[in-house]
Design an enzyme around this catalytic site. Structure first.
Site, PDB file in Angstrom:
ATOM      1  CB  ILE A  91      28.743   5.309 -23.922  1.00 23.83           C
ATOM      2  CG1 ILE A  91      27.749   4.793 -22.867  1.00 23.83           C
ATOM      3  CG2 ILE A  91      28.123   5.263 -25.317  1.00 23.83           C
ATOM      4  CD1 ILE A  91      26.530   5.669 -22.681  1.00 23.83           C
TER       5      ILE A  91
ATOM      6  CE1 TYR B 273      24.257  15.247 -19.924  1.00 17.47           C
ATOM      7  CE2 TYR B 273      22.280  14.209 -19.019  1.00 17.47           C
ATOM      8  CZ  TYR B 273      23.438  14.138 -19.779  1.00 17.47           C
ATOM      9  OH  TYR B 273      23.769  12.951 -20.398  1.00 17.47           O
TER      10      TYR B 273
END
Length: 244
Positions: free
Chosen positions: A18, A150
């Site tokens: 990304i 996470y």
């Protein structure tokens, strides 16, 4: 379009996935982009692929001295910063009962501590009207098996943006979050077996994984004046994964 003509940007974690797609999109829209990453060889290859409107600076966002070197380079080369994309991040699986201190520290040091000090050290270079973009995740607002740490780190990133929008009152600097859903990157393909990827696709209302170029489009929007009345916001690029 040249919405970012003449703008100076930094993308951490900008050498792949990304981050790299976002760097290319910002360059295509007229920006000069510094990319930061931990691995020099990957960084060099990415900078070469991006061309003359990009420069790589090796840095580990958990190390203050590395971040200082990044911003000293930007100060020396360009003198200011218009766009910051705090994109560096990691993820690992660990279910409750198997979570170790090392797992926790690894994820929170990069995803939260790294984001915090990247932004804080960038502020003296940021211009009025500048844009800070934090990379979040759909898991920041969803329960996800074996990814609680996470997920918690990305929920923290989301709330940093909310709080910083208040802290940045009077500066003209905006801060927003771009939260991708399942996106076809090398990292995701390495992390998940093919059957899990297939199941993930079925869970997305658009029935496919996202493309990094699609998240890059959202980054370009948040970097540009098209989002000039947005701060403290979260933009999901997830095919509906966390929305329905």
């Amino acid at each position: 379009m040249n919405r970012l003509n003449g703008k100076i940007a930094l993308i951490t974690g900008g050498a792949s996935g990304i981050g790299l797609a976002s760097a290319q999109r910002l360059i295509d829209e007229g920006a000069f982009v510094f990319i930061a990453g931990r691995r020099q060889d990957v960084l060099d290859n990415a900078a070469e692929a991006l061309g003359s409107s990009a420069q790589g600076v090796q840095a580990d966002v958990t190390k203050p001295e590395d971040l200082d070197r990044v911003f000293e380079t930007i100060q020396k080369e360009k003198g200011h910063l218009d766009v910051l994309v705090a994109n560096a991040g990691v993820g690992e699986f660990a279910s409750l009962g198997q979570i170790t201190e090392e797992h926790y520290d690894y994820i929170f040091d990069i995803n939260v501590k790294g984001t915090l000090f990247t932004v804080q050290k960038a502020l003296p270079l940021m211009t009025n009207g500048g844009s800070i973009i934090l990379t979040g995740s759909t898991v920041g607002s969803m329960g996800t098996p074996a990814m609680s740490i996470y997920s918690a780190s990305k929920a923290a990133v989301r709330n940093l943006a909310r709080s910083w929008a208040h802290d940045l009152r009077g500066t003209g600097i905006r801060v927003n979050v771009m939260s991708p859903g399942p996106t076809k990157t090398d990292k995701l393909i390495e992390l998940l077996p093919s059957d899990a990827l297939s199941e993930m696709k079925r869970s997305v209302p658009l029935e496919r994984l996202g493309d990094p170029q699609e998240t890059a489009g959202a980054v370009a929007f948040l970097a540009s004046d098209d989002s000039s009345f947005m701060t403290g916001s979260e933009v999901f690029v997830d095919g509906g994964y966390a929305q329905v």
